[in-house]
Structure formats: structure tokens, C-alpha cells
Scaffold this motif. Structure first.
Motif, short mmCIF file in Angstrom:
data_model
loop_
_atom_site.label_atom_id
_atom_site.label_comp_id
_atom_site.label_asym_id
_atom_site.label_seq_id
_atom_site.Cartn_x
_atom_site.Cartn_y
_atom_site.Cartn_z
N GLU A 37 -16.30 8.09 4.06
CA GLU A 37 -15.08 8.71 3.56
C GLU A 37 -14.66 8.09 2.24
O GLU A 37 -14.19 8.79 1.34
N ASP A 38 -14.81 6.77 2.14
CA ASP A 38 -14.49 6.10 0.88
C ASP A 38 -15.40 6.60 -0.25
O ASP A 38 -14.93 6.87 -1.37
N ILE A 39 -16.66 6.73 0.03
CA ILE A 39 -17.61 7.19 -0.99
C ILE A 39 -17.25 8.60 -1.43
O ILE A 39 -17.25 8.92 -2.63
N SER A 40 -16.92 9.46 -0.49
CA SER A 40 -16.54 10.83 -0.84
C SER A 40 -15.29 10.86 -1.70
O SER A 40 -15.20 11.62 -2.67
N ALA A 41 -14.31 10.02 -1.37
CA ALA A 41 -13.07 9.97 -2.14
C ALA A 41 -13.32 9.49 -3.57
O ALA A 41 -12.78 10.03 -4.54
N VAL A 42 -14.17 8.47 -3.69
CA VAL A 42 -14.47 7.94 -5.02
C VAL A 42 -15.25 8.97 -5.85
O VAL A 42 -14.98 9.17 -7.03
N LEU A 43 -16.21 9.64 -5.22
CA LEU A 43 -16.96 10.67 -5.93
C LEU A 43 -16.05 11.77 -6.43
O LEU A 43 -16.22 12.30 -7.54
N ASP A 101 -9.19 0.54 -11.43
CA ASP A 101 -7.85 0.51 -10.84
C ASP A 101 -7.22 1.90 -10.81
O ASP A 101 -6.44 2.22 -9.91
N VAL A 102 -7.59 2.75 -11.76
CA VAL A 102 -7.08 4.13 -11.75
C VAL A 102 -7.69 4.90 -10.57
O VAL A 102 -7.01 5.69 -9.90
N ILE A 103 -8.98 4.66 -10.30
CA ILE A 103 -9.62 5.29 -9.13
C ILE A 103 -8.92 4.85 -7.86
O ILE A 103 -8.66 5.67 -6.96
N ALA A 104 -8.57 3.58 -7.78
CA ALA A 104 -7.90 3.07 -6.57
C ALA A 104 -6.55 3.75 -6.37
O ALA A 104 -6.22 4.16 -5.26
N ARG A 105 -5.77 3.88 -7.45
CA ARG A 105 -4.47 4.53 -7.32
C ARG A 105 -4.62 5.99 -6.96
O ARG A 105 -3.85 6.55 -6.18
N THR A 107 -8.12 0.56 -1.50
CA THR A 107 -7.95 -0.75 -2.12
C THR A 107 -9.02 -0.92 -3.21
O THR A 107 -10.05 -0.25 -3.21
N ILE A 108 -8.75 -1.84 -4.12
CA ILE A 108 -9.72 -2.15 -5.16
C ILE A 108 -11.05 -2.56 -4.53
O ILE A 108 -12.13 -2.15 -4.97
N GLN A 109 -10.96 -3.36 -3.47
CA GLN A 109 -12.18 -3.82 -2.80
C GLN A 109 -12.98 -2.64 -2.25
O GLN A 109 -14.21 -2.58 -2.38
N SER A 110 -12.30 -1.68 -1.63
CA SER A 110 -13.00 -0.52 -1.07
C SER A 110 -13.66 0.30 -2.17
O SER A 110 -14.78 0.78 -2.01
N VAL A 111 -12.96 0.45 -3.30
CA VAL A 111 -13.53 1.20 -4.42
C VAL A 111 -14.76 0.49 -4.95
O VAL A 111 -15.79 1.13 -5.24
N GLN A 112 -14.68 -0.83 -5.09
CA GLN A 112 -15.82 -1.59 -5.61
C GLN A 112 -17.03 -1.50 -4.70
O GLN A 112 -18.17 -1.38 -5.17
N ILE A 113 -16.79 -1.51 -3.37
CA ILE A 113 -17.91 -1.38 -2.43
C ILE A 113 -18.53 0.00 -2.53
O ILE A 113 -19.76 0.16 -2.56
N ALA A 114 -17.68 1.02 -2.62
CA ALA A 114 -18.19 2.38 -2.75
C ALA A 114 -18.98 2.56 -4.05
O ALA A 114 -20.05 3.17 -4.06
N LEU A 115 -18.46 1.98 -5.13
CA LEU A 115 -19.16 2.08 -6.41
C LEU A 115 -20.49 1.34 -6.38
O LEU A 115 -21.46 1.78 -7.01
#
Length: 402
Positions: free
Chosen positions: A346-352, A363-367, A372-380
């Protein structure tokens, strides 16, 4: 995009302006809700008979003379009274084209809605306004741009109008709450869509203004949204388009704006991003290319008038808005909660969904996603390992071109 001459666009509305009594208000609503009475017919009946009650009395005979095969259905008084009472329970009031307070810009369009239900700060309806609309499935960069335009245009004294949809609309509303925003709804004021905007809709009804031409309890159909888009354009001096696909409903707002003689502004996007194909095409067709609020202000100031801009700024409280840095605009509504634990796919889909070919800060992707920033970084990281994203330094990332 040729537009009508300004003298045509801003000619005074032909309807008389007078305060309505409760009886006249009821008669006006009954007339609007009667069979075969549309916006133009309403206007003509009022002008011809001098009032709604006289027009109601004449409806049966008029329809008979027109060859209608049966008596025309006249809205019963109890039905109209019930509708007005339901609106009062929602905290709304009715505004008719023939009374003070009706939005002057909207009154000047061809066949304006004869009645509106409004809730909130009614003074916003007659302040200079600009619309910001765009894709529901917008990128994080698009969200950030909509926030910047909303904040900065509000700070200049302009009211920001949008449609309370997901994506760009939401970002524009949230960024302009402190300065003044109008949300135009396709359904009744008690209809909430999408459901996650319940808090935002409530806050706009308190701090901004909600507007619709539909009665309480009305659930819109697909055909009702283009009508809403026309009202968005009609309320505004110009429309800013931030991200729109070629088949986006947002382009209907641009088309209505052009037809009504309003200015059409488009924010250019990356050529490889499908969400920018519509805006890029608008620019090719003659829309004004804009990259910040100052571009919009420079175009509209001669039309609205410098004095009107100054008065609007003087009347607006920017205590909270002006203290918000451009680079860190936070959503005012708390409806997007930050998730503390990573959710895998789900995190990967949201980031995509938030990414586009245009570089955007992490940080813009996180907002934008609520992660969280950590979740975005893991997905990236996972996307990077899959060869689907490109790093640009300075914590910027984009989708990799195919």
C-alpha cells in the motif's frame, strides 16, 4: 482562446435588485421548482409579471396557451416550505438572483442559477475570485503547486474557488482557508463526497463558504458535475488549471471559463506525465502559461482594478496565512492522518501515485501521502531497486522515463 469583449462580459445583470420578504422567497422557490421553469424562464417570468407570486398564478394559463396537454405542475407551498426548512437545518440560506448578496460575477453569465444555497461567510461571494482546479489523481508536485497558488493568490486579496474534489481542489481549499475560499458543490450542502472530506467541508462552511444550486438531500448524478464546473468558472475572473489529463473533467471548467470570457491559466507540466497532457495542450491553444501566483495577478489586476485588489487585501486577515512559509504549507484540515507503521504494498502504491516525471522532494511526498518519511524512504528504496524511479540529488526523486 478568444474571449468575449470585456464590455460584454461585465455588463450589468438585467434583473431588479430588491430585498425579498419570506412570502416572496417562498414564491420564488415554488416558481423555480415548478414544471418546465428553468433559469431563463424564471428570469423572463419575473421580469414580465413583476414578481414570483403573479408568475405562479399565471403559469396554468400560460402553459395552456402554449399547447401543453395538461395543467402544468406548480410546486406546492408545503414542498417549498419543507425545502427551505431543511436548508435552515443545514445552516444555509437561500439567495435569489433578484435580491442583494447574489454573486455579481455569477449573475452576469448567461442563464445563471436562479437560486443558490450558501453557508458560511457570505461576503466572500462578492469579492474578486480566481478558481484553482485540477486532477483528482494529482502528483505530489501538483499538490504543492496548488497549495502555493492557493496561499499566494489568497494573500494577494483574491478569494479561491474550487470544487472540493480530491487532489488539486482539496489542496487549493486548504491553502486558502485563512484568506477566503468558496467550495462549489454538485449536490446538496449535506451531501459529502468524497467521504474523507467531511471535516474539510465542515471547516469551509464555518471559515469559508459552501455553495450549491441543489436542495438539501440531493445526491448528484454524473451530469451534475459539468454544471458545477460552469458555476466555478462563472464565480471567478480566471481559472488556474494545475494538472489535467486529456480526458479530464477539469478541462470542462477551462472550456466554460473561455466561453464566459474568463481568463484561462495553465501550469505547464512534464511532457512525459499524462496528468500534464491537458494543461500543456491548453497552453498550445492559447491559455496563459503561469508558474506562480504573480503571473495570475499581473494578468487579472488590470481587469479587476488595482483599487479592488487593495481593498480586498485590507479586508483580509492573513495573520496565520502569511506566517506559513511557501515551502512548508501544511494541510489545515486534519482528515489525512499520518500512518506510523509501514503498510508494504500500500505504501508503494501511494508513493507511485504521488510521483511523476517531474522531480519532487521526499518530504513533499510524505505530506501528500500521509506516510512517514521513513515509510516513503523504504518504498523509494524498493522502487529504486526495481528500476522505477530516478534520483536527482537534494532529496529529489521522480519516476524513471520509460
Amino acid at each position: 482562446m478568444p474571449k468575449p469583449e470585456q464590455s460584454e462580459l461585465f455588463s450589468p445583470a438585467p434583473l431588479p435588485i430588491a430585498a425579498l420578504s419570506d412570502a416572496e422567497r417562498l414564491a420564488c422557490l415554488r416558481l423555480i421548482r415548478s414544471e418546465n421553469v428553468g433559469p431563463v424562464t424564471f428570469r423572463e417570468l419575473i421580469n414580465h409579471f413583476g414578481g414570483a407570486q403573479n408568475a405562479l398564478d399565471a403559469l396554468p394559463e400560460l402553459s395552456r396557451r402554449g399547447g401543453f396537454g395538461r395543467p402544468v405542475r406548480v410546486c406546492p407551498a408545503p414542498d417549498a416550505e419543507r425545502e427551505l426548512e431543511n436548508a435552515r437545518r443545514c445552516g444555509a440560506i437561500s439567495l435569489f438572483t433578484i435580491e442583494p448578496g447574489y454573486p455579481a460575477m455569477l449573475a452576469r453569465i448567461d442563464a445563471p442559477p436562479p437560486m443558490l444555497y450558501v453557508k458560511g461567510r457570505l461576503e466572500l461571494l462578492n469579492k474578486p475570485a480566481v478558481a484553482i482546479v485540477g486532477s483528482r489523481q494529482c502528483s505530489a508536485a501538483g499538490t504543492q503547486l496548488a497549495q502555493r497558488f492557493g496561499h499566494d493568490l489568497g494573500k494577494s486579496g483574491l478569494v479561491v474557488v474550487s470544487g472540493l474534489a480530491r487532489g488539486i481542489d482539496r489542496a487549493a481549499h486548504e491553502a486558502s482557508l485563512a484568506s477566503g475560499t468558496i467550495a462549489v458543490l454538485a449536490g446538496g450542502l449535506d451531501w459529502i463526497y468524497p467521504r474523507e472530506h467531511a471535516d474539510l467541508q465542515r471547516v469551509i462552511g464555518e471559515q469559508g463558504c459552501l455553495l450549491t444550486d441543489r436542495p438539501p438531500g440531493f445526491n448528484p448524478r454524473e451530469k451534475d458535475f459539468p454544471r458545477r464546473n460552469r458555476f466555478i468558472a462563472g464565480l471567478s475572473y480566471g481559472v488556474v488549471i494545475v494538472e489535467a489529463a486529456l480526458r479530464s473533467g477539469t478541462l470542462t471548467t477551462a472550456r466554460y471559463a473561455n466561453d464566459l470570457g474568463r481568463e484561462v491559466f495553465a501550469v505547464p507540466g512534464h511532457p512525459l506525465d499524462p496528468r500534464a497532457e491537458g494543461t500543456n495542450r491548453l497552453i498550445k491553444q492559447g491559455a496563459t502559461l503561469v508558474t506562480d501566483a504573480e503571473d495570475v495577478i499581473e494578468t487579472l489586476q488590470p481587469i479587476i482594478g488595482r483599487q479592488a485588489f487593495r481593498e480586498a487585501v485590507d479586508e483580509t486577515d492573513f495573520a496565520s496565512a502569511s506566517e506559513t512559509p511557501r515551502t512548508s504549507l501544511q494541510p489545515i484540515s486534519p482528515t489525512v492522518a499520518v500512518r506510523r507503521q509501514p503498510d508494504g504494498p500500500e505504501d508503494i502504491s501511494a508513493v507511485l501515485e504521488a510521483l511523476s516525471p517531474a522531480p519532487i522532494a521526499i518530504d513533499v511526498i510524505a505530506r501528500s501521502t500521509g506516510l512517514t518519511i521513513q515509510s516513503v524512504q523504504i518504498a523509494l528504496l524498493e522502487l529504486d531497486l526495481a528500476g522505477r524511479v530516478e534520483r536527482h540529488g537534494l532529496s529529489l526523486v521522480s519516476l524513471k522515463a520509460p
